[in-house]
Scaffold this motif. Structure first.
Motif, mmCIF file in Angstrom:
data_model
loop_
_atom_site.group_PDB
_atom_site.id
_atom_site.type_symbol
_atom_site.label_atom_id
_atom_site.label_comp_id
_atom_site.label_asym_id
_atom_site.label_seq_id
_atom_site.Cartn_x
_atom_site.Cartn_y
_atom_site.Cartn_z
ATOM 1 N N UNK B 396 -36.188 62.299 34.050
ATOM 2 C CA UNK B 396 -37.186 63.088 33.323
ATOM 3 C C UNK B 396 -36.509 63.974 32.309
ATOM 4 N N UNK B 397 -35.397 64.560 32.710
ATOM 5 C CA UNK B 397 -34.691 65.487 31.853
ATOM 6 C C UNK B 397 -34.109 64.793 30.631
ATOM 7 N N UNK B 405 -40.341 64.888 29.688
ATOM 8 C CA UNK B 405 -39.240 65.131 28.758
ATOM 9 C C UNK B 405 -39.324 64.255 27.522
ATOM 10 N N UNK B 406 -39.783 63.041 27.716
ATOM 11 C CA UNK B 406 -39.861 62.101 26.591
ATOM 12 C C UNK B 406 -40.843 62.603 25.533
ATOM 13 N N UNK B 407 -42.055 62.987 25.995
ATOM 14 C CA UNK B 407 -43.089 63.411 25.051
ATOM 15 C C UNK B 407 -42.569 64.547 24.185
ATOM 16 N N UNK B 408 -41.925 65.518 24.827
ATOM 17 C CA UNK B 408 -41.523 66.698 24.073
ATOM 18 C C UNK B 408 -40.407 66.381 23.089
ATOM 19 N N UNK B 409 -39.391 65.644 23.546
ATOM 20 C CA UNK B 409 -38.292 65.336 22.631
ATOM 21 C C UNK B 409 -38.782 64.484 21.474
ATOM 22 N N UNK B 410 -39.629 63.530 21.794
ATOM 23 C CA UNK B 410 -40.129 62.627 20.771
ATOM 24 C C UNK B 410 -40.854 63.421 19.687
ATOM 25 N N UNK B 411 -41.750 64.301 20.101
ATOM 26 C CA UNK B 411 -42.536 65.034 19.113
ATOM 27 C C UNK B 411 -41.691 66.017 18.313
ATOM 28 N N UNK B 412 -40.771 66.684 19.024
ATOM 29 C CA UNK B 412 -39.931 67.653 18.312
ATOM 30 C C UNK B 412 -39.137 66.950 17.217
ATOM 31 N N UNK B 413 -38.550 65.793 17.557
ATOM 32 C CA UNK B 413 -37.757 65.088 16.548
ATOM 33 C C UNK B 413 -38.631 64.460 15.481
ATOM 34 N N UNK B 414 -39.810 63.995 15.892
ATOM 35 C CA UNK B 414 -40.749 63.459 14.908
ATOM 36 C C UNK B 414 -41.021 64.525 13.848
ATOM 37 N N UNK B 415 -41.269 65.741 14.330
ATOM 38 C CA UNK B 415 -41.549 66.832 13.391
ATOM 39 C C UNK B 415 -40.377 67.079 12.463
ATOM 40 N N UNK B 470 -44.630 68.149 44.262
ATOM 41 C CA UNK B 470 -45.557 68.749 43.302
ATOM 42 C C UNK B 470 -44.956 68.735 41.900
ATOM 43 N N UNK B 471 -43.701 69.157 41.783
ATOM 44 C CA UNK B 471 -43.070 69.197 40.466
ATOM 45 C C UNK B 471 -42.968 67.801 39.864
ATOM 46 N N UNK B 472 -42.583 66.842 40.708
ATOM 47 C CA UNK B 472 -42.442 65.457 40.239
ATOM 48 C C UNK B 472 -43.778 64.941 39.717
ATOM 49 N N UNK B 473 -44.853 65.210 40.470
ATOM 50 C CA UNK B 473 -46.175 64.756 40.046
ATOM 51 C C UNK B 473 -46.553 65.360 38.703
ATOM 52 N N UNK B 474 -46.287 66.660 38.536
ATOM 53 C CA UNK B 474 -46.636 67.307 37.268
ATOM 54 C C UNK B 474 -45.837 66.715 36.114
ATOM 55 N N UNK B 475 -44.553 66.443 36.371
ATOM 56 C CA UNK B 475 -43.706 65.880 35.313
ATOM 57 C C UNK B 475 -44.262 64.531 34.865
ATOM 58 N N UNK B 476 -44.635 63.708 35.841
ATOM 59 C CA UNK B 476 -45.169 62.385 35.503
ATOM 60 C C UNK B 476 -46.546 62.525 34.850
ATOM 61 N N UNK B 477 -47.351 63.447 35.360
ATOM 62 C CA UNK B 477 -48.695 63.639 34.808
ATOM 63 C C UNK B 477 -48.621 63.952 33.310
ATOM 64 N N UNK B 478 -47.727 64.886 32.960
ATOM 65 C CA UNK B 478 -47.611 65.231 31.538
ATOM 66 C C UNK B 478 -47.078 64.049 30.752
ATOM 67 N N UNK B 479 -46.190 63.285 31.398
ATOM 68 C CA UNK B 479 -45.608 62.137 30.715
ATOM 69 C C UNK B 479 -46.636 61.062 30.396
ATOM 70 N N UNK B 480 -47.527 60.791 31.337
ATOM 71 C CA UNK B 480 -48.462 59.693 31.095
ATOM 72 C C UNK B 480 -49.781 60.176 30.506
ATOM 73 N N UNK B 481 -50.096 61.439 30.706
ATOM 74 C CA UNK B 481 -51.369 61.930 30.198
ATOM 75 C C UNK B 481 -51.151 63.261 29.498
ATOM 76 N N UNK B 482 -50.494 63.233 28.336
ATOM 77 C CA UNK B 482 -50.071 64.501 27.705
ATOM 78 C C UNK B 482 -51.225 65.401 27.311
#
Lengths: 504, 502
Positions: B396-397, B405-415, B470-482
């Motif tokens: 995730x990291x 982690x993917x969503x955030x890095x992708x968008x930051x670099x896209x910007x 719980x943390x793992x679920x949240x990480x995946x949740x944001x990853x698949x459903x941003x």
């Protein structure tokens, strides 16, 4: 003055002073005629009652008009009432410390003096707040100083106490001489000792040589009075005297004596130099011209106090430097010369009074038990007496100026003034903030001892009643004023119009 | 109960726990732990209630509260009162951070139940004070209130590190105190100058006054204030070279405190930069955007390269935090919607991932008394569950698609690619390095050569699984459903973009 005019004078405005004076006389006589075996502590309680009575008499005058007697030498205005109340609060808390003071080698033989000398010193400070004349100011100052010298050395057979009294006398003498020298110039220029008359005469000052003399007088007065504030360059006495003097005396010197010092400094600077024009009528008053000198003294005081405090291993010496630093913060407010200067100095002194006296209450308990004054004696206090440790923690946090405590609001007020002033004192305020961060080191050093270190001995500490009273007032007050500072601000705003009264 | 009091209850409810704890005797270990944990629940429940209120399509401004608090009288005659109100409110961005804070706090309280071995009473009292401080930081609507809560987080953290930490705990606590003290001193200077010059510290009002070219502040002055703000929050974030305190804290503090510290406290720096830096000084931010992008790049690469050579897994994670905060800066420096959104996503995502990883490190240290990568070789055999989650967290990291982690890095670099393609191109080296150092460390631990027997070493069990899962679920949740994150952020982003004039 005939007896008739004497009787017609409005003596009632001196009620608080008369109460204290009367009780001093009674205590002296009682001490003389009481059998040797009787505990003199009862006299201490009488003293406390007297200060409370004086406080009530002072509070009753709040909101009244400006009054003066004896050719304007003694005046009651909002400024004097506000600071007199502070002095009395400080005085009563110090007396609570004094009645609980029982060092191992004892002061029993002089116990009664111990109490009425405090009252006499307090009386001197009170006279200072109400003076409208250089002569009464000086008398108040000397009454305060001379009794303080004796108090510092009251433990006759204690070497450090003797040393501290000696140093205090010599330093005090020099600084008083300088102050008097400064006063003599002002008198020479104006031909009067009355402060308001002086102010009127100096408005029309034109001769540039006179301006030069006045500048010299300004510097001498500030430097001389810096002694009472324990501000640079006359701060060197503080650590030695604080360390050697009995703890209640140290508390007195660090709080009551300092408040009195600010009172006299503000009174003289604003009236004498606040209007003295430098280049003919209507030009910049000399006080504004000299702001930079005040700023240098303030900055030096803050830096010296906070930096040297870092190296201390003795708790009382550390608090001496800390009190030097706090004098520096207060000088920042004085330097800014904004219209909220009185409010911020008054509020900061109130906050300082609470947190410093509270801290000295705990220091008194610890040092009496340990028999020494090392910071290391605080080790493991959290284990030995959790309540004391937490109380000390709160007071230290307030001294360091963290939010949620009175110390923070006091500093906020000073910053606001410094940045609001025109031109703004960016450098001075930044030095104040930076040195505040430096102060975290030594305040948290005590915390480290109390909370992280194991105790050297596990013996329990018992807290005398007087100490308990001081602690409750200090801790509750520090937190209350930190969360609801408007209690104090509104009191000032609604009852005391200091600026309006000051020059009446 | 009206809606306006909800935020106050949310922020101050942990204090109730402190009062209850104060009355419990020191020896009641179970009761103390239970109270410490339970006191984190009201903020958790309330923050989710606020989130539900938002999802139901209602306005978040229903929760705003403003009560007169302090009046500084008599500063000048024309404007007799300088007043500070007690103002709390949440926007979408703040809501996201409040939810993050309450989740990580509850999980850290669970962590503390396992990790803290002595003086639970003092620990939980300070911990709950810290929680109140953090929640207050994210809901305060004026700068003075923000500063007060900001400093309230400082004192409990100092004690939590200094008393319950590892070997060099006092040194770490002091460096935390002094660096953050200096940072907040700079912050205080900025706040008080703004207050003295404009007469208010309300953030919305300040945006108007500072944005007004004919306002009381000159352009150079504003730039100076912004730089000071950048330094103040740069200590917190931390931005290279102001980071050394943070390494010490991450290694020396107890794991449950590091979860909070790395998960939430560092995010205050990002929050401050976005809300105050970008919100109040948008033009100044734009002027320095390139510099900020370069600073972000330095953070990213410096953190990544040093993480690569560490032998202690805690140090790997500490440097990785620096590296990831670089991505926040990079996203912000892009000054466009994708970049800023990426930065905020990174804030949340890193909060969750670092809390997870530091929790796992804490468990490993507890069982094996080491966090050196070499000593932990062959972990997968002895502690399969822990090893599995460790790998998942690391993935995730490093930004595996499907995780936050993917969503955030992708968008930051896209910007950033849109505006500063060269800096962004260099930055991608950092992304590769991230994969390299994380896999080196994690694989070295899980599948590396076994240096020791793991006989009798217990795997994750019982209550320890709760934070991890719980943390793992949240990480995946944001990853698949941003859009769980992006929908509350929408309004905030629009306001920021409006401020930037884009």
């Amino acid at each position: 003055m005939s007896l008739e005019t004497f009787q017609q004078l409005n003596w009632s405005i001196m009620t608080p002073e008369f109460i204290i004076l009367g009780v001093i006389a009674v205590l002296v006589l009682c001490d003389l005629f009481m059998p040797k075996t009787l505990d003199r502590k009862i006299l201490g309680w009488v003293g406390i009652a007297a200060v409370f009575a004086a406080m009530a008499a002072t509070a009753a005058m709040v909101g009244g008009p400006v009054q003066s007697i004896l050719h304007d030498t003694f005046r009651i205005d909002s400024f004097s009432l506000a600071f007199k109340l502070l002095l009395l609060c400080g005085g009563v808390l110090v007396l609570f410390l004094a009645v609980s003071y029982e060092p191992k080698d004892g002061v029993e033989r002089y116990q009664a003096e111990f109490y009425y000398l405090f009252l006499a010193a307090l009386l001197g400070a009170m006279v200072m707040t109400s003076s409208g004349d250089l002569i009464t100011l000086y008398i108040g100052l000397e009454l305060l100083s001379i009794t303080s010298y004796i108090l510092a050395g009251i433990r006759k057979f204690h070497l450090q106490s003797n040393e501290s009294a000696m140093k205090y006398v010599i330093n005090g003498g020099i600084s008083t001489a300088i102050t008097l020298f400064g006063m003599s110039y002002v008198y020479g220029l104006t031909g009067t000792t009355n402060l308001l008359e002086m102010a009127n005469k100096l408005v029309t000052l034109a001769n540039s040589n006179h301006v030069y003399l006045l500048t010299l007088a300004f510097l001498m007065l500030v430097v001389g009075l810096a002694f009472k504030l324990a501000a640079a360059p006359f701060h060197m006495w503080a650590p030695d005297v604080y360390q050697g003097a009995p703890t209640p005396v140290t508390a007195f010197l660090s709080v009551v004596s300092k408040i009195a010092g600010f009172v006299i400094l503000i009174r003289i600077l604003l009236t004498v130099f606040g209007f003295a024009a430098t280049k003919g009528q209507g030009s910049m008053p000399i006080l504004y011209d000299m702001q930079n000198y005040l700023a240098v003294i303030a900055a030096a005081t803050m830096i010296i106090g906070n930096v040297v405090a870092l190296r201390q291993t003795d708790i009382k010496r550390m608090f001496a430097y800390s009190s030097i630093a706090h004098a520096g913060y207060l000088l920042v407010a004085l330097t800014s010369l904004t219209t909220n200067m009185f409010d911020s100095i008054w509020f900061y002194l109130l906050a300082y009074l609470l947190m410093n006296l509270g801290a000295f209450a705990i220091i008194q308990v610890i040092t009496e038990k340990a028999g020494g004054t090392a910071i290391a004696d605080f080790a493991g206090l959290y284990r030995r007496a959790p309540v004391l440790a937490v109380a000390m923690g709160i007071l230290l946090i307030s001294l360091a100026g963290f939010p949620g405590t009175a110390g923070f609001i006091g500093k906020l007020n000073i910053f606001l003034g410094a940045f609001y002033a025109e031109p703004a004192h960016y450098v001075l305020a930044s030095i104040m903030i930076a040195t505040t961060v430096v102060s975290y080191f030594y305040y948290f050093g005590v915390m480290t001892q109390m909370f992280f270190r194991p105790p050297a001995d596990d013996s329990k500490l018992n807290i005398p009643f007087g100490i308990l009273v001081v602690l409750i007032v200090a801790v509750v007050g520090s937190i209350l004023l930190g969360i609801m500072p408007n209690i104090a601000f509104d009191f000032m705003q609604n009852n005391l119009d200091i600026i309006g009264d000051f020059f009446k | 109960m009206n809606l306006q009091s909800i935020l106050s209850i949310l922020v101050f409810s942990p204090l109730l726990g402190i009062i209850v704890l104060a009355m419990l005797p020191k020896t009641q270990e179970k009761a103390i732990k239970a109270v410490g944990f339970l006191a984190t629940l009201p903020p958790l429940i309330l923050s989710f209630a606020v989130y539900a209120h938002f999802l139901a399509g209602k306005s978040l401004s229903d929760f705003s509260v403003s009560v007169p608090w302090i009046q500084f009288h008599g500063i000048n005659a024309q404007e007799p009162i300088f007043s500070v109100s007690y103002e709390l409110a949440v926007s979408g961005f703040q809501l996201v951070l409040v939810v993050l804070t309450s989740v990580v706090s509850t999980l850290a309280a669970i962590g503390a139940v396992t990790f803290i071995k002595k003086e639970w009473k003092g620990y939980f009292m300070l911990f709950l004070l810290l929680v109140t401080g953090m929640l207050g930081v994210f809901t305060a609507e004026n700068l003075i209130l923000f500063f007060i809560f900001f400093e309230v987080t400082l004192i409990p953290t100092f004690f939590l590190i200094g008393k319950w930490g590892y070997f060099e705990k006092e040194k770490a606590a002091y460096s935390f105190l002094i660096y953050n003290g200096l940072g907040s001193a700079v912050l205080l200077i900025v706040i008080m100058i703004l207050f003295a010059k404009t007469g208010t510290t309300n953030i919305e009002l300040l945006k108007e006054i500072v944005g007004d070219p004919s306002g009381p502040l000159s352009a150079d002055f504003k730039l100076g204030l912004f730089i000071a703000l950048l330094v103040a929050f740069g200590v917190k974030l931390p931005i290279f070279p102001l980071h050394s305190w943070m390494l010490r804290v991450h290694v020396q503090a107890p794991p449950s405190v590091v979860m909070i510290h790395s998960g939430i406290l560092l995010k205050i720096g990002a929050y401050g930069l976005i809300r105050f830096g970008m919100g109040i000084f948008p033009n100044q931010f734009e002027k320095l955007a390139t510099l900020i992008a370069i600073l972000g790049l330095i953070n990213l690469l410096y953190g990544a390269f040093l993480a690569f050579i560490q032998t202690d897994f805690k140090m790997v994670l500490a440097y990785s935090s620096i590296s990831h905060m670089g991505i926040v800066l990079i996203g912000l420096a892009a000054m466009n919607e994708a970049g800023i959104q990426g930065a905020i996503f990174q804030v949340v995502s890193h909060g969750l991932i670092s809390a997870l990883l530091f929790f796992l490190v804490g468990v490993l240290y507890e069982r094996t008394e080491t966090s050196l990568i070499d000593n932990l070789g062959g972990l997968a055999k002895g502690m399969p569950l822990a090893a599995g989650f460790l790998l998942a967290g690391a993935l995730g990291s490093l930004g595996l698609p499907g995780m936050s982690g993917f969503v955030s890095e992708f968008m930051a670099f896209l910007g950033l690619f849109k505006v500063q393609p060269w800096i962004a191109a260099v930055g991608t080296i950092g992304i590769i390095m991230t994969a390299a150092y994380l896999l080196r460390a994690v694989l070295g631990m899980t599948y590396g050569r076994a240096h020791r027997e793991f006989d009798g070493v217990l795997d994750l069990r019982g209550v320890e699984l709760v934070p991890v899962v719980v943390l793992m679920l949240l990480i995946v949740l944001i990853g698949v459903y941003p859009s769980v994150l992006s929908s509350p952020l929408q309004a905030t982003l629009e306001t920021i973009m409006l401020g930037l004039g884009g």
